[in-house]
Design a protein around this motif. Sequence first.
Motif, PDB file in Angstrom:
ATOM      1  N   ARG A  19     -15.874   2.158  15.774  1.00 34.81           N
ATOM      2  CA  ARG A  19     -15.114   3.091  16.607  1.00 34.81           C
ATOM      3  C   ARG A  19     -14.651   4.315  15.834  1.00 34.81           C
ATOM      4  NH1 ARG A  19     -11.045  -1.178  19.738  1.00 34.81           N
ATOM      5  NH2 ARG A  19     -12.637  -2.169  21.042  1.00 34.81           N
ATOM      6  N   VAL A  20     -14.578   4.199  14.534  1.00 36.55           N
ATOM      7  CA  VAL A  20     -14.070   5.293  13.704  1.00 36.55           C
ATOM      8  C   VAL A  20     -15.195   5.794  12.809  1.00 36.55           C
ATOM      9  CG1 VAL A  20     -12.321   5.972  12.022  1.00 36.55           C
ATOM     10  CG2 VAL A  20     -11.791   4.230  13.724  1.00 36.55           C
ATOM     11  N   ASP A  21     -15.478   7.076  12.911  1.00 31.51           N
ATOM     12  CA  ASP A  21     -16.546   7.653  12.092  1.00 31.51           C
ATOM     13  C   ASP A  21     -16.167   7.723  10.621  1.00 31.51           C
ATOM     14  OD1 ASP A  21     -18.182   7.989  14.289  1.00 31.51           O
ATOM     15  OD2 ASP A  21     -17.374   9.975  14.744  1.00 31.51           O
ATOM     16  N   GLU A  22     -14.908   7.998  10.364  1.00 35.41           N
ATOM     17  CA  GLU A  22     -14.487   8.160   8.970  1.00 35.41           C
ATOM     18  C   GLU A  22     -13.113   7.533   8.795  1.00 35.41           C
ATOM     19  OE1 GLU A  22     -14.629   8.503   5.321  1.00 35.41           O
ATOM     20  OE2 GLU A  22     -16.296   9.446   6.383  1.00 35.41           O
ATOM     21  N   ILE A  23     -13.084   6.295   8.271  1.00 37.16           N
ATOM     22  CA  ILE A  23     -11.819   5.594   8.064  1.00 37.16           C
ATOM     23  C   ILE A  23     -10.977   6.297   7.003  1.00 37.16           C
ATOM     24  CG2 ILE A  23     -10.815   3.412   7.286  1.00 37.16           C
ATOM     25  CD1 ILE A  23     -13.159   1.987   8.502  1.00 37.16           C
ATOM     26  N   GLY A  24     -11.647   6.893   6.020  1.00 33.99           N
ATOM     27  CA  GLY A  24     -10.912   7.586   4.968  1.00 33.99           C
ATOM     28  C   GLY A  24     -10.049   8.711   5.486  1.00 33.99           C
ATOM     29  N   GLY A  27      -6.932   6.956   6.464  1.00 29.48           N
ATOM     30  CA  GLY A  27      -6.269   6.374   5.312  1.00 29.48           C
ATOM     31  C   GLY A  27      -5.604   7.397   4.409  1.00 29.48           C
ATOM     32  N   LYS A  28      -6.231   8.572   4.259  1.00 31.60           N
ATOM     33  CA  LYS A  28      -5.657   9.614   3.392  1.00 31.60           C
ATOM     34  C   LYS A  28      -4.333  10.121   3.926  1.00 31.60           C
ATOM     35  CE  LYS A  28      -9.303  12.258   3.331  1.00 31.60           C
ATOM     36  NZ  LYS A  28     -10.214  13.392   3.019  1.00 31.60           N
ATOM     37  N   ARG A  29      -4.085   9.943   5.200  1.00 30.49           N
ATOM     38  CA  ARG A  29      -2.808  10.366   5.780  1.00 30.49           C
ATOM     39  C   ARG A  29      -1.821   9.209   5.915  1.00 30.49           C
ATOM     40  NH1 ARG A  29      -6.659  13.552   6.787  1.00 30.49           N
ATOM     41  NH2 ARG A  29      -6.404  15.740   7.380  1.00 30.49           N
ATOM     42  N   ALA A  30      -2.351   8.023   6.142  1.00 28.16           N
ATOM     43  CA  ALA A  30      -1.476   6.874   6.365  1.00 28.16           C
ATOM     44  C   ALA A  30      -0.844   6.371   5.076  1.00 28.16           C
ATOM     45  CB  ALA A  30      -2.262   5.752   7.038  1.00 28.16           C
ATOM     46  N   ILE A  31      -1.644   6.224   4.025  1.00 28.63           N
ATOM     47  CA  ILE A  31      -1.130   5.644   2.780  1.00 28.63           C
ATOM     48  C   ILE A  31      -0.032   6.501   2.154  1.00 28.63           C
ATOM     49  CG2 ILE A  31      -1.763   4.977   0.424  1.00 28.63           C
ATOM     50  CD1 ILE A  31      -4.427   4.013   1.519  1.00 28.63           C
ATOM     51  N   PRO A  32      -0.210   7.844   2.025  1.00 23.72           N
ATOM     52  CA  PRO A  32       0.911   8.643   1.502  1.00 23.72           C
ATOM     53  C   PRO A  32       2.162   8.554   2.379  1.00 23.72           C
ATOM     54  CG  PRO A  32      -1.125   9.894   1.387  1.00 23.72           C
ATOM     55  CD  PRO A  32      -1.423   8.664   2.182  1.00 23.72           C
ATOM     56  N   LEU A  33       1.970   8.472   3.702  1.00 21.88           N
ATOM     57  CA  LEU A  33       3.124   8.346   4.588  1.00 21.88           C
ATOM     58  C   LEU A  33       3.829   7.012   4.375  1.00 21.88           C
ATOM     59  CD1 LEU A  33       4.786   9.561   6.879  1.00 21.88           C
ATOM     60  CD2 LEU A  33       3.222   8.470   8.509  1.00 21.88           C
ATOM     61  N   TYR A  34       3.069   5.939   4.209  1.00 24.91           N
ATOM     62  CA  TYR A  34       3.671   4.641   3.915  1.00 24.91           C
ATOM     63  C   TYR A  34       4.458   4.683   2.614  1.00 24.91           C
ATOM     64  CZ  TYR A  34       1.356   1.881   7.578  1.00 24.91           C
ATOM     65  OH  TYR A  34       0.967   1.336   8.763  1.00 24.91           O
ATOM     66  N   LEU A  35       3.867   5.283   1.583  1.00 23.20           N
ATOM     67  CA  LEU A  35       4.550   5.374   0.290  1.00 23.20           C
ATOM     68  C   LEU A  35       5.827   6.197   0.395  1.00 23.20           C
ATOM     69  CD1 LEU A  35       1.485   5.898  -2.090  1.00 23.20           C
ATOM     70  CD2 LEU A  35       2.824   3.806  -1.761  1.00 23.20           C
ATOM     71  N   PHE A 248      -6.203   0.074  12.833  1.00 23.55           N
ATOM     72  CA  PHE A 248      -6.333   0.147  11.379  1.00 23.55           C
ATOM     73  C   PHE A 248      -4.966   0.296  10.703  1.00 23.55           C
ATOM     74  CE2 PHE A 248      -6.808   2.858   7.560  1.00 23.55           C
ATOM     75  CZ  PHE A 248      -7.497   1.959   6.761  1.00 23.55           C
ATOM     76  N   ILE A 249      -4.104   1.128  11.273  1.00 20.79           N
ATOM     77  CA  ILE A 249      -2.826   1.438  10.647  1.00 20.79           C
ATOM     78  C   ILE A 249      -1.878   0.236  10.678  1.00 20.79           C
ATOM     79  CG2 ILE A 249      -0.756   2.862  10.810  1.00 20.79           C
ATOM     80  CD1 ILE A 249      -3.174   4.305   9.713  1.00 20.79           C
ATOM     81  N   LEU A 250      -1.756  -0.432  11.814  1.00 14.07           N
ATOM     82  CA  LEU A 250      -0.784  -1.507  11.940  1.00 14.07           C
ATOM     83  C   LEU A 250      -1.115  -2.717  11.056  1.00 14.07           C
ATOM     84  CD1 LEU A 250       0.056  -1.367  15.760  1.00 14.07           C
ATOM     85  CD2 LEU A 250       1.362  -0.466  13.826  1.00 14.07           C
TER      86      LEU A 250
END
Length: 258
Positions: A19-24, A27-35, A248-250
């Motif tokens: 469903r997602v063409d580019e998971i990265g 991820g490049k936006r989610a991981i920094p936000l989580y941190l 993916f995020i949850l």
Amino acid sequence: LKLLVLPLIILMMVVLPSRVDEIGFIGKRAIPLYLFTSTCAAIQGTCWAWIIQPGNIGKQPTLEERTLSDDDVTELDAFLNIFYNAVPNNIVMAMADLTILGVIVFFLGIGILLRKPNVKEEERNTVLNFSRAILRCCMMAVVWIIWFTPIGMASLVCIKIASTENLESLLAALGFYILTVLIGHSIHVFGFYPLTFFATTRGNGWRWFTKIYEAPLLAFATSSSAATLPRSLQVADKAGVRKSVYQFILPLGAAINM
């Protein structure tokens, strides 16, 4: 709810790459936000604990002298343990121990490899259609289980209260600790998160909270990211979040106890 966590994560990670063409990109936006949010939460919690100092109030338990042993975990070990969990030695043991990060990495890799030309289209579609069907069944089961959640939560609370010998003294000792937790959570949820939401989306964070309040309340009551995951998925779907994003995020957030 924990019963459904593992099948939900496995099936979502297998289906997600289709469903997602580019998971990265996500991820490049989610991981920094989580941190960022985790760091701010830790700083805020430390500040409130230093200001109120709940440990200095009430009757203190007698603690025996404790010496450091060779088995104590250092900061470096704790950091490296993240990578150890991401690549488990045995995926079956990782699933049995509910090592969510290792499960995500393994089955997300399976989902990505399914998109390769080496996999026949007929075989790929068979796996994906099977995963989608079971995933749909699991989501329906979540809806049924949610109806029994209040009964389960009330039962857990009653057991804790009934098993406490001296409830009055315990509440007196923990009163300021509970106050510290409530102040920290309230400011973080109703102050920090809406400001972060506005800074990133220019939207009204308080209005958005009215759409998803069920998930944070369950997380606060259970103190478990894994137990809250099924409800979070349901809430995100009702709020109109894209499946390719929240599937993916949850689970990733649950893996790092967000």
